[in-house]
Scaffold this active site. Structure first.
Site, short mmCIF file in Angstrom:
data_model
loop_
_atom_site.label_atom_id
_atom_site.label_comp_id
_atom_site.label_asym_id
_atom_site.label_seq_id
_atom_site.Cartn_x
_atom_site.Cartn_y
_atom_site.Cartn_z
N ASP A 63 0.47 0.53 -5.53
CA ASP A 63 1.30 -0.40 -4.76
C ASP A 63 1.83 0.29 -3.51
O ASP A 63 2.42 1.36 -3.58
CB ASP A 63 2.46 -0.92 -5.62
CG ASP A 63 3.02 -2.21 -5.08
OD1 ASP A 63 3.33 -2.27 -3.88
OD2 ASP A 63 3.15 -3.17 -5.87
N HIS A 427 7.19 -3.15 4.17
CA HIS A 427 5.72 -3.15 4.10
C HIS A 427 5.18 -3.24 5.52
O HIS A 427 5.88 -3.68 6.43
CB HIS A 427 5.20 -4.36 3.33
CG HIS A 427 5.63 -4.42 1.90
ND1 HIS A 427 5.33 -5.47 1.08
CD2 HIS A 427 6.35 -3.54 1.14
CE1 HIS A 427 5.84 -5.25 -0.12
NE2 HIS A 427 6.46 -4.09 -0.11
MG MG Z 1 3.50 -3.72 -7.76
ZN ZN Z 2 7.21 -3.30 -1.81
#
Ligand code: MG
Ligand code: ZN
Length: 463
Positions: A63, A427
């Site tokens: 992630d 992000h």
């Molecule tokens: Mg995740």
């Molecule tokens: Zn995140």
């Protein structure tokens, strides 16, 4: 278990890189960094065209693991000229685009995705808007997932994460809700239409259990101990619901290790109240001039009874593997690369990336003896951390910086500057790396989109 990279000596960088024998955060069998000699698994041999069918798929998802996060971890652990034994072991490599779409205008891109929309991409082959879990933007229709399709074909399924199991990345495979926050029965304020008492499929935790995912391992006890508010198990916890449906429930590494591989029984392993503890700790990122260069240290506060990601991966493979009939689909997430990037915690981020690398090594070791396995390693979106030049009084980042000493014995300055100091970093909208080995792994090469990975899974599995 706590074998950790030795402090760099004063020898030259090349000598240091060569002298570092292992990359080990708590995995029993460390793999030599120096490629072939002594490795316990054969290097992946998928180069270019990779024909054939896969019985099994192992999907590794880091992630927030953009190229920068990989480079930060590589420099730190094995040096700039080193190669990580998991992440860097693949030949078939591409980049994929990760954008989401707008909830109010689903034909238009939202350039920066979250983990919910991006996960929906590979889980269902369809773009959605940020915050949605395998439901359509604007219209809130459920989208069939690769886990559901695999399950319908008789395959075993597994979902492993270092986050809460109800977090977005594990959720996209085995649940459908309009808002990612609807993780447990008491968390349904943002999606009342999905609650069981309103005729919906329930919270993410309820749905994961109702999907009969064979192996569920991660954090998130706090979601599964909530009480059902509708349906057959009203008034009972989601853990009780799982046990009633035949799950073995375990909360420690020792109990997980004791679960049996056959005759097969489903396993729900929850090893922390929320997200699982971090592997490494170290200096905080702060505004210029920052900190004296330092090494990261093992996180002494980590719950000792909790398994590491590689332990969970190895056990999941043990539980899911079959000799005959349909194979399995397993997703393994290194979740807190993202979470520690948000927190501008470089050592936290590095430790999770290296633990993820060890999980990949476990997957490659399985593939070495089960070549009919497609292994894919990718990320869901880019993130903040950037390796930057030496900072000066006149020229320096307006954000937070932190300096760590790498395996080369050199300082590496990492910059976090997508938000204000003390706020959650953002992000980013960059494309990210995707690598694969095994049947159909050539499909990830070139420039593809996140949603193409769903079709790669289907093609490889013949579904
Ligand atoms: Mg995740
Ligand atoms: Zn995140």
């Amino acid at each position: 278990m706590s074998a950790f990279l030795p402090a760099p000596s004063r020898r030259g960088a090349r000598a240091v890189a060569r002298a570092l024998p292992v990359l080990a955060i708590g995995v029993a069998v460390a793999i030599p960094v120096a490629a072939s000699a002594g490795s316990s698994y054969k290097p992946n041999t998928s180069v270019g065209h990779a024909p054939g069918h896969a019985r099994n798929v192992i999907m590794f998802l880091g992630d927030g693991m953009g190229d920068s996060e990989i480079t930060v971890a590589r420099n730190y652990a094995v040096g700039a000229a080193g190669r990580l034994p998991g992440l860097d072991a693949f030949h078939n490599q591409g980049e994929y685009t990760t954008f989401a779409v707008r909830e109010d205008a689903p034909a238009s891109p939202d350039y920066v995705t979250d983990s919910a929309a991006s996960g929906t991409g590979w889980a269902t082959g369809r773009k959605t808007s940020n915050g949605r879990i395998s439901t359509t933007a604007g219209t809130d229709r459920d989208l069939p997932t690769i886990l559901e399709i695999a399950k319908a074909a008789g395959m075993r399924t597994g979902d492993v994460s270092t986050a809460e199991l109800t977090d977005a990345t594990p959720a996209v495979l085995a649940s459908h809700v309009s808002a990612r926050g609807c993780q447990g029965p008491a968390d349904m304020a943002a999606c009342p239409q999905d609650a069981k008492q309103n005729g919906g499929p329930g919270s993410i935790a309820e749905q994961e259990v109702d999907h009969n995912v064979d192996v569920l391992l991660g954090g998130g006890q706090g979601r599964f101990t909530q009480l059902n508010t509708g349906g057959k198990y009203t008034g009972q916890s989601v853990v009780a619901q799982a046990q009633a449906k035949g799950y073995q429930y375990v909360t420690t590494a020792a109990d997980l290790a004791a679960t049996k591989a056959g005759p097969f029984k489903k396993v729900l392993g929850l090893f922390s109240a929320g997200n699982m503890d971090l592997e490494l700790t170290g200096p905080a990122a702060v505004p210029y001039p920052g900190n004296p260069a330092a090494r990261c240290t093992t996180n002494a506060a980590r719950t000792a009874t909790a398994p590491h990601l590689a332990d969970m991966t190895t056990k999941a493979l043990d539980l899911l593997s079959t000799k005959r009939g349909p194979g399995f689909f397993l997703q393994v997430e290194g979740a807190s690369i993202d979470k520690q990037d948000h927190a501008a915690n470089v050592c936290g981020q590095i430790g999770e990336t290296l633990a993820f690398d060890e999980a990949i090594q476990a997957g490659l070791a399985y593939q070495a003896t089960h070549p009919d396995t497609l292994v894919v390693v990718t990320a869901d979106h880019g993130h903040t951390s950037q390796i930057v030049e030496a900072q000066t009084d006149t020229d320096h980042s307006p954000g937070d910086i932190v300096t760590v000493t790498t395996a080369d014995g050199q300082p590496m300055i990492v910059n976090y500057a997508t938000n204000l100091h003390g706020r959650s970093q953002s992000h980013t909208g960059t494309e990210v790396r995707i690598v694969a080995s095994g049947p159909q792994s050539d499909r990830v090469m070139g420039t593809t989109d996140q949603t193409d990975l769903f079709r790669t899974f289907r093609a490889a599995l013949g579904l």
